[in-house]
Design an enzyme around this catalytic site. Structure first.
Site, mmCIF file in Angstrom:
data_model
loop_
_atom_site.group_PDB
_atom_site.id
_atom_site.type_symbol
_atom_site.label_atom_id
_atom_site.label_comp_id
_atom_site.label_asym_id
_atom_site.label_seq_id
_atom_site.Cartn_x
_atom_site.Cartn_y
_atom_site.Cartn_z
ATOM 1 N N GLY A 25 -13.203 -1.351 -7.192
ATOM 2 C CA GLY A 25 -14.513 -0.734 -6.966
ATOM 3 C C GLY A 25 -14.607 0.108 -5.712
ATOM 4 O O GLY A 25 -15.715 0.359 -5.233
ATOM 5 N N GLY A 26 -13.469 0.528 -5.136
ATOM 6 C CA GLY A 26 -13.537 1.415 -3.972
ATOM 7 C C GLY A 26 -14.356 0.781 -2.864
ATOM 8 O O GLY A 26 -14.181 -0.393 -2.518
ATOM 9 N N ARG A 50 0.848 -1.194 0.000
ATOM 10 C CA ARG A 50 0.000 0.000 0.000
ATOM 11 C C ARG A 50 0.889 1.251 0.000
ATOM 12 O O ARG A 50 1.949 1.267 0.630
ATOM 13 C CB ARG A 50 -0.848 -0.025 1.274
ATOM 14 C CG ARG A 50 -1.873 1.078 1.425
ATOM 15 C CD ARG A 50 -3.024 0.910 0.519
ATOM 16 N NE ARG A 50 -4.167 1.740 0.883
ATOM 17 C CZ ARG A 50 -5.142 2.052 0.036
ATOM 18 N NH1 ARG A 50 -5.120 1.620 -1.221
ATOM 19 N NH2 ARG A 50 -6.164 2.781 0.429
ATOM 20 N N THR A 56 -9.343 0.622 -9.517
ATOM 21 C CA THR A 56 -8.415 -0.340 -8.963
ATOM 22 C C THR A 56 -8.510 -1.500 -9.918
ATOM 23 O O THR A 56 -9.341 -1.495 -10.812
ATOM 24 C CB THR A 56 -8.927 -0.649 -7.525
ATOM 25 O OG1 THR A 56 -8.901 0.558 -6.781
ATOM 26 C CG2 THR A 56 -8.158 -1.722 -6.813
ATOM 27 N N ASN A 87 -6.264 4.289 -7.077
ATOM 28 C CA ASN A 87 -7.452 4.846 -6.435
ATOM 29 C C ASN A 87 -8.465 5.276 -7.479
ATOM 30 O O ASN A 87 -9.164 4.443 -8.023
ATOM 31 C CB ASN A 87 -7.126 5.967 -5.449
ATOM 32 C CG ASN A 87 -8.329 6.259 -4.555
ATOM 33 O OD1 ASN A 87 -9.174 5.398 -4.387
ATOM 34 N ND2 ASN A 87 -8.415 7.453 -4.011
ATOM 35 N N ASP A 142 -7.938 8.223 0.294
ATOM 36 C CA ASP A 142 -8.451 7.102 1.106
ATOM 37 C C ASP A 142 -8.246 7.350 2.602
ATOM 38 O O ASP A 142 -8.783 6.605 3.422
ATOM 39 C CB ASP A 142 -7.792 5.784 0.690
ATOM 40 C CG ASP A 142 -8.576 5.077 -0.410
ATOM 41 O OD1 ASP A 142 -9.712 5.487 -0.694
ATOM 42 O OD2 ASP A 142 -8.057 4.112 -0.988
ATOM 43 N N THR A 168 -3.968 -0.707 -7.168
ATOM 44 C CA THR A 168 -4.792 0.485 -7.384
ATOM 45 C C THR A 168 -4.007 1.774 -7.589
ATOM 46 O O THR A 168 -2.904 1.935 -7.064
ATOM 47 C CB THR A 168 -5.731 0.677 -6.168
ATOM 48 O OG1 THR A 168 -6.592 1.786 -6.403
ATOM 49 C CG2 THR A 168 -4.974 0.904 -4.879
ATOM 50 N N GLU A 188 -4.117 8.200 -3.882
ATOM 51 C CA GLU A 188 -4.521 7.371 -2.746
ATOM 52 C C GLU A 188 -4.683 8.161 -1.454
ATOM 53 O O GLU A 188 -5.319 7.685 -0.512
ATOM 54 C CB GLU A 188 -3.488 6.265 -2.530
ATOM 55 C CG GLU A 188 -4.077 4.926 -2.177
ATOM 56 C CD GLU A 188 -4.764 4.265 -3.359
ATOM 57 O OE1 GLU A 188 -5.967 4.003 -3.257
ATOM 58 O OE2 GLU A 188 -4.104 4.027 -4.384
HETATM 59 N N1 GLY Z 1 -8.363 3.014 -3.404
HETATM 60 C C1 GLY Z 1 -9.385 2.078 -3.142
HETATM 61 C C2 GLY Z 1 -9.110 1.241 -1.941
HETATM 62 O O1 GLY Z 1 -7.958 0.973 -1.642
HETATM 63 O O2 GLY Z 1 -10.016 0.860 -1.280
#
Ligand code: GLY
Length: 583
Positions: free
Chosen positions: A486-487, A119, A394, A414, A436, A412, A433
């Site tokens: 899909g967030g 991440r 993503t 984002n 988030d 992703t 990102e």
């Molecule tokens: N950027 C989407 C997620 O990581 O949930």
């Protein structure tokens, strides 16, 4: 009724035959409440890809092809994952990336499991209030567009770590196909051409020299070449992670930051480290469910949802019939309320994972469910009584190799094309990102998600994610590999994919193609894809107090399912250019 008979028949053939447990007394009355199966929606027929030994499912045919070729050359699933990740960075600019991050979950043929967190992190100069104005209000677009929206990318370090630990072929051999793809270019799909055309204004604003920018619209079938990206990938091929986090690529990235007022420094790049984490494990109707721990919220939420739903008889209730939708939605509402309060980067604060995954806790959360009435989200808060406890674009790929090693990886930028910033001279898009994180407690982000202190911005911290790669086994044998972009909808799409197969006996292609539903506590609405609910079921749900929101298709769910005879069945989401292949 005709259709319901079909579903029962299909379910009878499914791997799931375990009777749901009785559940706590408090929920058993609800769990056996009369259902309305005649209002079940039709599940469209769909034919999966079936292979004998190995399979790749990804969001682009070129990436799938490259992954399969690596497997055929003797590479394992981990080699193929690295090759697919870099190929997606070329073929799928909307989400594939080297300028973003992700989560890779694996289960080896020997049963060993692991979770690699690559991440993005907040740069050292990031501050809790960096997206707020003097009055304390969120400045529109600051966390979603442009240089300041980017977190420190983790993808290349992640792929390097994955390959060093588990790869078999030489690194250069697994990166080279993406270098070649970028250099020779590839034909744009209709969807990718439309996506690029929709972003021209932003590309012009943030990088007037990028390969994505054009005076005339991109056409489907037109070849697009990426010479700068090919050189960057060549440095990664030759130098490993150092080809990205140091030297020319790092120089170009930091120069881009200076040009656009971004805050990522060379020290941030040098300091970036992926993290090996312990996967979460839960159970659902006889399956072991392996998934991703925080800083994903997805794994915790998925296991909570499965715990909450297991006492309910989904199958006889009927697929997307009002009673089944009621149970799903009420569970989702409660779990997303927990997500907003409790989840964040475990390296920066205590995340009560064990407590949230306590079966009694989750069953207790469902005791407030009214049998036939929506509970307004305003009346639902995060659960309390957790002992000792003081945040769409993503992409996902699944790989199973001939030995039975499995990788489920979600990665992703984002939002679509991330921050829209292309690093000049290096040819890759940077993530957005940072959105988030919870920029301000209670203020919704790009996905309408709210959060609080647990997901506040801090230097070096990982922003909370919804990415939910998952692997299911049954009797210690690989059964299902699943994930999606899909967030905020990732969690509920993975949930529905699992339920579609396990409870409703759908094949892999049906399970990914079937229209979906989504509820995330706030906003208090049930998102409904076309075809997901019969009109009469919609009427019933409205009468029960649900606010229905017709929404255009979301997610790109990918599944590999291992059939009882060992064949592999692939489901590639028809909402995108997704593709399953193997041998
Ligand atoms: N950027 C989407 C997620 O990581 O949930």
């Amino acid at each position: 009724m005709k259709h319901f008979s079909y579903l029962l028949l299909a379910a009878g053939l499914a791997a799931c035959t375990t009777a749901p447990p009785a559940g706590s007394p408090a929920v058993s009355a609800t769990a056996t409440a009369p259902a309305s199966p005649s209002l079940a929606a039709p599940v469209p027929a769909a034919t999966p890809v079936v292979t004998q030994k190995a399979m790749v499912v990804s969001a682009h045919p070129e990436a799938t092809r490259i992954g399969v070729e690596v497997l055929q050359r003797g590479g394992n699933a981990y080699d193929a994952a690295v090759a697919v990740q870099f190929a997606l960075a070329v073929a799928l600019p909307v989400a594939g990336n080297i300028g973003g991050g992700g989560f890779a979950l694996y289960r080896g043929a020997d049963g060993q499991t692991g979770a690699l967190d690559f991440r993005e992190t907040a740069p050292a100069a990031a501050t809790r209030d960096m997206y707020l104005d003097a009055a304390g209000n969120v400045v529109p677009n600051l966390s979603t567009r442009g240089h300041r929206a980017a977190g420190v990318p983790g993808t290349v370090a992640g792929m390097w770590a994955l390959h060093r630990r588990l790869g078999k072929l030489p690194w250069k051999e697994v990166v080279e196909p993406a270098v070649q793809l970028a250099a020779r270019g590839l034909a744009l799909t209709a969807k990718e051409a439309a996506g690029l055309n929709g972003q021209q204004k932003d590309f012009a604003q943030f990088n007037p020299t990028s390969a994505y920018l054009r005076n005339t619209p991109w056409q489907a079938g037109e070849t697009i070449k990426y010479p700068e990206l090919a050189r960057t990938l060549g440095r990664i091929r030759d130098q490993g992670a150092a080809g990205f986090y140091a030297g020319e690529t790092a120089d170009l990235l930091v120069a881009e930051m200076k040009r656009g007022g971004g805050i990522i420094t060379k020290a941030d790049l040098a300091a970036y480290q992926p993290r090996w984490r312990t996967p979460l494990q839960g159970r659902y109707r006889g399956y072991a469910v392996l998934t991703f721990p925080p800083p994903s919220s997805g794994g915790v939420a998925l296991l909570q949802l499965l715990q909450m739903l297991e006492p309910y008889n989904l199958r006889p209730a009927g697929w997307h019939a009002p009673q089944a939708v009621h149970w799903l939605t009420e569970a989702e509402r409660r779990v997303y309320a927990d997500r907003a309060t409790y989840l964040g980067d475990p390296d920066f604060g205590r995340v009560p994972v064990a407590q949230l995954l306590d079966t009694a806790y989750n069953r207790r959360r469902m005791t407030t469910l009214q049998p036939r009435r929506a509970t307004p989200s305003a009346q639902v808060a995060a659960g309390t009584g957790l002992p000792g406890y003081e945040s769409d674009q993503t992409t996902h790929y699944n790989i199973v190799d001939a030995q039975g090693n499995a990788v489920s990886c979600t990665t992703t930028l984002n939002g679509a094309y991330g921050s829209k910033v292309v690093v000049a001279g290096a040819g890759f898009l940077l993530n957005n990102e940072m959105d988030d994180f919870s920029s301000k407690a209670g203020t919704p982000n790009l996905y309408g998600l709210v959060g609080g202190a647990a997901n506040a911005i801090a230097p070096g911290k990982r922003m909370l994610s919804s990415m939910t790669p998952a692997i299911l086994t049954k009797n210690n044998k690989l059964a299902l590999v699943i994930g999606t972009p899909g967030g905020s909808t990732i969690i509920t799409s993975v949930l529905q994919g699992i339920i579609n197969v396990v409870d409703y006996g759908q094949n892999a292609q049906q399970a990914v193609a079937a229209p979906r539903l989504h509820h995330q506590w706030l906003p208090d609405q049930l998102d409904v894809e076309a075809g997901a609910l019969l009109p009469a079921a919609q009427d019933t749900l409205r009468a029960r107090g649900y606010q229905l929101n017709a929404r255009s298709p979301w997610g790109r769910l990918e599944i590999i399912r291992v059939l009882p005879d060992g064949l592999l069945e692939g489901g590639a989401d028809p909402r995108g250019d997704d593709n399953a292949a193997g041998y």
